[in-house]
Design a protein around this motif. Structure first.
Motif, PDB file in Angstrom:
ATOM      1  N   GLU A 239       0.834  -1.200   0.000  1.00  0.00           N
ATOM      2  CA  GLU A 239       0.000   0.000   0.000  1.00  0.00           C
ATOM      3  C   GLU A 239       0.877   1.261   0.000  1.00  0.00           C
ATOM      4  O   GLU A 239       0.544   2.258  -0.660  1.00  0.00           O
ATOM      5  CB  GLU A 239      -0.934   0.003   1.201  1.00  0.00           C
ATOM      6  CG  GLU A 239      -2.040  -1.035   1.109  1.00  0.00           C
ATOM      7  CD  GLU A 239      -3.080  -0.860   2.197  1.00  0.00           C
ATOM      8  OE1 GLU A 239      -2.940   0.079   3.007  1.00  0.00           O
ATOM      9  OE2 GLU A 239      -4.034  -1.653   2.231  1.00  0.00           O
ATOM     10  N   LEU A 240       1.982   1.227   0.719  1.00  0.00           N
ATOM     11  CA  LEU A 240       2.894   2.369   0.704  1.00  0.00           C
ATOM     12  C   LEU A 240       3.612   2.454  -0.642  1.00  0.00           C
ATOM     13  O   LEU A 240       3.867   3.548  -1.149  1.00  0.00           O
ATOM     14  CB  LEU A 240       3.899   2.252   1.852  1.00  0.00           C
ATOM     15  CG  LEU A 240       3.295   2.200   3.261  1.00  0.00           C
ATOM     16  CD1 LEU A 240       4.398   2.227   4.310  1.00  0.00           C
ATOM     17  CD2 LEU A 240       2.311   3.343   3.482  1.00  0.00           C
ATOM     18  N   GLN A 241       3.936   1.312  -1.224  1.00  0.00           N
ATOM     19  CA  GLN A 241       4.546   1.321  -2.552  1.00  0.00           C
ATOM     20  C   GLN A 241       3.575   1.868  -3.594  1.00  0.00           C
ATOM     21  O   GLN A 241       3.984   2.553  -4.539  1.00  0.00           O
ATOM     22  CB  GLN A 241       5.002  -0.087  -2.926  1.00  0.00           C
ATOM     23  CG  GLN A 241       6.167  -0.591  -2.084  1.00  0.00           C
ATOM     24  CD  GLN A 241       6.644  -1.962  -2.516  1.00  0.00           C
ATOM     25  OE1 GLN A 241       6.130  -2.550  -3.470  1.00  0.00           O
ATOM     26  NE2 GLN A 241       7.632  -2.489  -1.806  1.00  0.00           N
ATOM     27  N   LEU A 242       2.300   1.582  -3.418  1.00  0.00           N
ATOM     28  CA  LEU A 242       1.296   2.144  -4.325  1.00  0.00           C
ATOM     29  C   LEU A 242       1.301   3.659  -4.255  1.00  0.00           C
ATOM     30  O   LEU A 242       1.236   4.330  -5.293  1.00  0.00           O
ATOM     31  CB  LEU A 242      -0.083   1.595  -3.976  1.00  0.00           C
ATOM     32  CG  LEU A 242      -1.279   2.237  -4.699  1.00  0.00           C
ATOM     33  CD1 LEU A 242      -1.140   2.105  -6.216  1.00  0.00           C
ATOM     34  CD2 LEU A 242      -2.598   1.616  -4.220  1.00  0.00           C
ATOM     35  N   TRP A 243       1.360   4.217  -3.051  1.00  0.00           N
ATOM     36  CA  TRP A 243       1.373   5.677  -2.928  1.00  0.00           C
ATOM     37  C   TRP A 243       2.611   6.270  -3.592  1.00  0.00           C
ATOM     38  O   TRP A 243       2.521   7.266  -4.308  1.00  0.00           O
ATOM     39  CB  TRP A 243       1.307   6.091  -1.458  1.00  0.00           C
ATOM     40  CG  TRP A 243       1.500   7.566  -1.275  1.00  0.00           C
ATOM     41  CD1 TRP A 243       2.577   8.191  -0.714  1.00  0.00           C
ATOM     42  CD2 TRP A 243       0.611   8.615  -1.694  1.00  0.00           C
ATOM     43  NE1 TRP A 243       2.417   9.560  -0.748  1.00  0.00           N
ATOM     44  CE2 TRP A 243       1.219   9.840  -1.344  1.00  0.00           C
ATOM     45  CE3 TRP A 243      -0.634   8.621  -2.325  1.00  0.00           C
ATOM     46  CZ2 TRP A 243       0.622  11.072  -1.601  1.00  0.00           C
ATOM     47  CZ3 TRP A 243      -1.231   9.855  -2.591  1.00  0.00           C
ATOM     48  CH2 TRP A 243      -0.605  11.050  -2.232  1.00  0.00           C
ATOM     49  N   VAL A 244       3.763   5.675  -3.377  1.00  0.00           N
ATOM     50  CA  VAL A 244       4.994   6.181  -3.994  1.00  0.00           C
ATOM     51  C   VAL A 244       4.885   6.112  -5.512  1.00  0.00           C
ATOM     52  O   VAL A 244       5.227   7.071  -6.226  1.00  0.00           O
ATOM     53  CB  VAL A 244       6.217   5.390  -3.489  1.00  0.00           C
ATOM     54  CG1 VAL A 244       7.472   5.764  -4.289  1.00  0.00           C
ATOM     55  CG2 VAL A 244       6.447   5.667  -2.001  1.00  0.00           C
TER      56      VAL A 244
ATOM     57  N   THR B 105       7.226  -3.212 -10.273  1.00  0.00           N
ATOM     58  CA  THR B 105       8.639  -3.581 -10.321  1.00  0.00           C
ATOM     59  C   THR B 105       9.140  -3.964  -8.932  1.00  0.00           C
ATOM     60  O   THR B 105      10.155  -4.646  -8.796  1.00  0.00           O
ATOM     61  CB  THR B 105       9.473  -2.437 -10.913  1.00  0.00           C
ATOM     62  OG1 THR B 105       9.054  -2.213 -12.271  1.00  0.00           O
ATOM     63  CG2 THR B 105      10.963  -2.747 -10.939  1.00  0.00           C
ATOM     64  N   LEU B 106       8.412  -3.546  -7.893  1.00  0.00           N
ATOM     65  CA  LEU B 106       8.691  -4.015  -6.533  1.00  0.00           C
ATOM     66  C   LEU B 106       7.618  -5.020  -6.127  1.00  0.00           C
ATOM     67  O   LEU B 106       7.372  -5.970  -6.840  1.00  0.00           O
ATOM     68  CB  LEU B 106       8.779  -2.822  -5.579  1.00  0.00           C
ATOM     69  CG  LEU B 106       9.995  -1.907  -5.821  1.00  0.00           C
ATOM     70  CD1 LEU B 106      10.005  -0.764  -4.838  1.00  0.00           C
ATOM     71  CD2 LEU B 106      11.296  -2.687  -5.746  1.00  0.00           C
ATOM     72  N   GLN B 107       6.943  -4.807  -4.990  1.00  0.00           N
ATOM     73  CA  GLN B 107       5.999  -5.809  -4.491  1.00  0.00           C
ATOM     74  C   GLN B 107       4.530  -5.491  -4.769  1.00  0.00           C
ATOM     75  O   GLN B 107       3.649  -6.219  -4.327  1.00  0.00           O
ATOM     76  CB  GLN B 107       6.171  -5.986  -2.977  1.00  0.00           C
ATOM     77  CG  GLN B 107       7.360  -6.842  -2.585  1.00  0.00           C
ATOM     78  CD  GLN B 107       8.666  -6.111  -2.749  1.00  0.00           C
ATOM     79  OE1 GLN B 107       8.778  -4.944  -2.410  1.00  0.00           O
ATOM     80  NE2 GLN B 107       9.658  -6.787  -3.281  1.00  0.00           N
TER      81      GLN B 107
END
Length: 304
Positions: free
Chosen positions: A136-141, A178-180
């Protein structure tokens, strides 16, 4: 690209970004690894990295878990105030690999970033809970990276066609996957993204310690004094102009209609010049960082 935000119940400050359910308008699964007729290289401009970097960092870190994750990180090599060149290389290489790299490129860089991210998680004394592997934090970034790239593309080179915008948006899912980030968490279309962006931007909170970190970043305190004196004022002006108004207000930065006209003129002028030079030159340094990553990988050197 606008849409009306949905009514939602209030959430506490610092809550993780809210994901948007898949819309029923288009249930076709998106596969960022599949061949795409859209040529992303035609939409990449090196100047965007110069103009938009700091403003995008502020957007990303305005969600408290992301902000404190960076502020409290013990990974020294990833600290921009200590290693600005190395940190810039890592970020731009990630963008290059995510947007232009092959499946093998992305897998190799994912593994390298995962190693760097393992120590990045909250402790008992952290103000908020966070973990660098939280999708969820990766989505925001990833959403911040896409929004910033699209915003600068529009300001500097004018709007793309609806078809091109849709293709660009689908391709931008790679900034997270490209990440999780699972593919299904990327809002399925631009309208769904607008809802996600509006809701999460409204909840963004810049705490005083994070704000001070931003001030140092904006004033280029990671560089020698001659650079700060030469470019600091202009850098602050550009950052203020590129921030969404709610974040600009939280940073205490003033902005006028005249400022807006001046910045618009600068960006259009640079964009006009950029459009007249060969693609490989205008893509610099993004294309150079992708080449650098491939060379480092072939030589067995550290990627991050």
């Amino acid at each position: 690209m606008t849409s009306s935000p949905r009514t939602s119940s209030p959430r506490r400050a610092g809550a993780r970004p809210r994901t948007t359910p898949r819309s029923t308008a288009d249930s076709t699964p998106l596969d960022p690894g599949a061949p795409d007729r859209f040529d992303i290289t035609g939409q990449l401009y090196g100047s965007s990295a110069f103009f938009g970097a700091a403003a995008n960092v502020i957007m990303q870190l305005s969600h408290r878990p992301v902000g404190y994750g960076v502020l409290e990180s013990t990974v020294e090599g990833g600290q921009i105030m200590r290693h600005p060149i190395k940190r810039t290389r890592t970020t731009l290489t990630y963008l290059a690999v995510a947007l232009m790299g092959t499946d093998e490129d992305r897998a190799a860089y994912r593994e390298a970033i995962n190693r760097a991210h393992r120590p990045v998680h909250s402790t008992e004394s952290s103000p908020v809970r966070y973990n660098a592997f939280d999708p969820e934090l990766q989505l925001w970034v990833a959403a911040c990276l896409y929004w910033g790239a699209h915003d600068l593309r529009r300001r500097m080179h004018g709007p793309m066609s609806e078809q091109a915008q849709d293709a660009f948006y689908r391709h931008a899912a790679r900034l997270g996957t490209t990440l999780q980030l699972p593919q299904h968490m990327w809002p399925p279309d631009r309208a769904a993204f607008d809802v996600y962006w509006t809701e999460n931007l409204a909840r963004a909170t810049i705490d005083p310690p994070v704000r001070q970190y931003f001030q140092d970043l904006i004033d280029l305190k990671m560089f020698p004094q001659p650079i700060r004196l030469t470019f600091g004022g202009f850098h602050r002006f550009v950052v203020a102009g590129l921030l969404p108004p709610p974040l600009r207000e939280q940073m205490g930065m003033s902005w006028s209609e005249r400022d807006d006209r001046v910045l618009a003129g600068i960006l259009r002028t640079v964009g006009s010049v950029e459009s007249r030079i060969p693609k490989q030159i205008r893509m610099f340094p993004i294309n150079a960082y992708l080449l650098d990553m491939r060379v480092r990988r072939r030589l067995g050197r550290t990627l991050v």
